[in-house]
Design a protein around this motif. Sequence first.
Motif, PDB file in Angstrom:
ATOM      1  N   ARG A 233      53.813  10.274  73.729  1.00  0.00           N
ATOM      2  CA  ARG A 233      52.386  10.100  73.414  1.00  0.00           C
ATOM      3  C   ARG A 233      51.530  10.361  74.655  1.00  0.00           C
ATOM      4  N   GLU A 234      51.978   9.838  75.795  1.00  0.00           N
ATOM      5  CA  GLU A 234      51.232  10.039  77.042  1.00  0.00           C
ATOM      6  C   GLU A 234      51.235  11.501  77.477  1.00  0.00           C
ATOM      7  N   LEU A 235      52.364  12.178  77.296  1.00  0.00           N
ATOM      8  CA  LEU A 235      52.430  13.594  77.659  1.00  0.00           C
ATOM      9  C   LEU A 235      51.480  14.427  76.802  1.00  0.00           C
ATOM     10  N   LEU A 236      51.440  14.151  75.504  1.00  0.00           N
ATOM     11  CA  LEU A 236      50.507  14.873  74.629  1.00  0.00           C
ATOM     12  C   LEU A 236      49.062  14.563  75.006  1.00  0.00           C
ATOM     13  N   ALA A 237      48.790  13.295  75.327  1.00  0.00           N
ATOM     14  CA  ALA A 237      47.431  12.926  75.746  1.00  0.00           C
ATOM     15  C   ALA A 237      47.039  13.658  77.024  1.00  0.00           C
ATOM     16  N   SER A 238      48.036  13.921  77.884  1.00  0.00           N
ATOM     17  CA  SER A 238      47.736  14.577  79.156  1.00  0.00           C
ATOM     18  C   SER A 238      47.260  16.015  78.972  1.00  0.00           C
ATOM     19  N   ILE A 239      47.569  16.626  77.808  1.00  0.00           N
ATOM     20  CA  ILE A 239      47.036  17.969  77.525  1.00  0.00           C
ATOM     21  C   ILE A 239      45.965  17.907  76.427  1.00  0.00           C
ATOM     22  N   GLY A 240      45.422  16.712  76.213  1.00  0.00           N
ATOM     23  CA  GLY A 240      44.278  16.573  75.332  1.00  0.00           C
ATOM     24  C   GLY A 240      44.578  16.593  73.851  1.00  0.00           C
ATOM     25  N   VAL A 241      45.804  16.221  73.460  1.00  0.00           N
ATOM     26  CA  VAL A 241      46.161  16.209  72.041  1.00  0.00           C
ATOM     27  C   VAL A 241      46.188  14.764  71.539  1.00  0.00           C
ATOM     28  N   ALA A 242      45.242  14.443  70.649  1.00  0.00           N
ATOM     29  CA  ALA A 242      45.189  13.103  70.069  1.00  0.00           C
ATOM     30  C   ALA A 242      46.164  13.031  68.903  1.00  0.00           C
ATOM     31  N   VAL A 243      46.973  11.966  68.874  1.00  0.00           N
ATOM     32  CA  VAL A 243      48.024  11.874  67.863  1.00  0.00           C
ATOM     33  C   VAL A 243      47.898  10.621  67.012  1.00  0.00           C
ATOM     34  N   GLU A 244      48.508  10.732  65.835  1.00  0.00           N
ATOM     35  CA  GLU A 244      48.747   9.591  64.956  1.00  0.00           C
ATOM     36  C   GLU A 244      50.245   9.320  65.065  1.00  0.00           C
ATOM     37  N   VAL A 245      50.612   8.123  65.493  1.00  0.00           N
ATOM     38  CA  VAL A 245      52.019   7.804  65.724  1.00  0.00           C
ATOM     39  C   VAL A 245      52.667   7.315  64.435  1.00  0.00           C
ATOM     40  N   CYS A 246      53.771   7.967  64.072  1.00  0.00           N
ATOM     41  CA  CYS A 246      54.499   7.604  62.855  1.00  0.00           C
ATOM     42  C   CYS A 246      55.999   7.757  63.124  1.00  0.00           C
ATOM     43  N   PRO A 247      56.630   6.737  63.719  1.00  0.00           N
ATOM     44  CA  PRO A 247      58.051   6.836  64.034  1.00  0.00           C
ATOM     45  C   PRO A 247      58.897   6.994  62.774  1.00  0.00           C
ATOM     46  N   VAL A 248      59.992   7.707  62.893  1.00  0.00           N
ATOM     47  CA  VAL A 248      60.945   7.837  61.791  1.00  0.00           C
ATOM     48  C   VAL A 248      62.286   7.291  62.241  1.00  0.00           C
TER      49      VAL A 248
ATOM     50  N   LEU B  87      56.006  20.517  78.015  1.00  0.00           N
ATOM     51  CA  LEU B  87      54.610  20.766  77.654  1.00  0.00           C
ATOM     52  C   LEU B  87      54.270  22.240  77.507  1.00  0.00           C
ATOM     53  N   PHE B  88      54.851  23.102  78.322  1.00  0.00           N
ATOM     54  CA  PHE B  88      54.564  24.534  78.200  1.00  0.00           C
ATOM     55  C   PHE B  88      54.969  25.030  76.816  1.00  0.00           C
ATOM     56  N   GLU B  89      56.205  24.726  76.416  1.00  0.00           N
ATOM     57  CA  GLU B  89      56.699  25.164  75.113  1.00  0.00           C
ATOM     58  C   GLU B  89      55.994  24.441  73.971  1.00  0.00           C
ATOM     59  N   THR B  90      55.676  23.171  74.169  1.00  0.00           N
ATOM     60  CA  THR B  90      54.984  22.407  73.133  1.00  0.00           C
ATOM     61  C   THR B  90      53.608  22.995  72.845  1.00  0.00           C
ATOM     62  N   ALA B  91      52.879  23.344  73.886  1.00  0.00           N
ATOM     63  CA  ALA B  91      51.542  23.925  73.696  1.00  0.00           C
ATOM     64  C   ALA B  91      51.625  25.225  72.892  1.00  0.00           C
ATOM     65  N   ALA B  92      52.654  26.038  73.162  1.00  0.00           N
ATOM     66  CA  ALA B  92      52.816  27.295  72.425  1.00  0.00           C
ATOM     67  C   ALA B  92      53.116  27.034  70.952  1.00  0.00           C
ATOM     68  N   LEU B  93      53.943  26.027  70.682  1.00  0.00           N
ATOM     69  CA  LEU B  93      54.259  25.694  69.285  1.00  0.00           C
ATOM     70  C   LEU B  93      53.024  25.145  68.562  1.00  0.00           C
ATOM     71  N   LEU B  94      52.269  24.298  69.249  1.00  0.00           N
ATOM     72  CA  LEU B  94      51.048  23.747  68.640  1.00  0.00           C
ATOM     73  C   LEU B  94      50.058  24.857  68.310  1.00  0.00           C
ATOM     74  N   GLU B  95      49.958  25.831  69.209  1.00  0.00           N
ATOM     75  CA  GLU B  95      49.047  26.953  68.978  1.00  0.00           C
ATOM     76  C   GLU B  95      49.458  27.712  67.710  1.00  0.00           C
TER      77      GLU B  95
END
Length: 199
Positions: free
Chosen positions: A19-34, A178-186
């Motif tokens: 959650r903190e890593l996503l916040a660090s690149i400005g992505v607001a999340v809804e947390v839903c653990p599975v 984060l590099f790969e995550t940003a590409a997937l989010l895009e």
Amino acid sequence: MVGADPPVLRLASASPRRRELLASIGVAVEVCPVDLDESPHRDEAAADYVLRLAGEKALAGSRDSSLPTLGSDTAVICDGAILGKPHDRAHAAAMLRGLAGRTHEVLTAVAVSGPAGLVDACVTTRVVMRPIEDAEIDAYWATGEPVDKAGGYAIQGYAAVFVERIEGSHSAVVGLPLFETAALLERQGVPYWNRAVSQ
């Protein structure tokens, strides 16, 4: 929370680090653990294992939401064996003794379910640890930090003093590349660096 950005992504994980890593690149999340069975399949390669779990988490977390959903999984690999979270103090100590003074691999997979279907990536990082004395291992266990960490250590925490160097992605070892995550989010149309516009 007043003034907070609306979530643009569902995070299928209870990990505060992700959650903190996503916040660090400005992505607001809804947390839903599975809750999934995270046991490796027989003869399953480590990369296949983390990719499978990341995908299963993303799909399970997306079932009752219109938001794109991210799942991720991290495994520490030493001598070809997948090291999970320690069962107890003795298990954590054994894992750290096995990693001390050697190089091991950390594999982190991320998968995002959304309009583009399920897209994923897997990142391998090599971590070089210095030798670690038994007294240090005992003191480290006493901090409480190793309890829920793959391989029994957290590179972003007290265990940073054990890590001589890494070859690859630091954020992947923490829990999300984060590099790969940003590409997937895009690819899924999820913006990063999103900020609420002041009125």
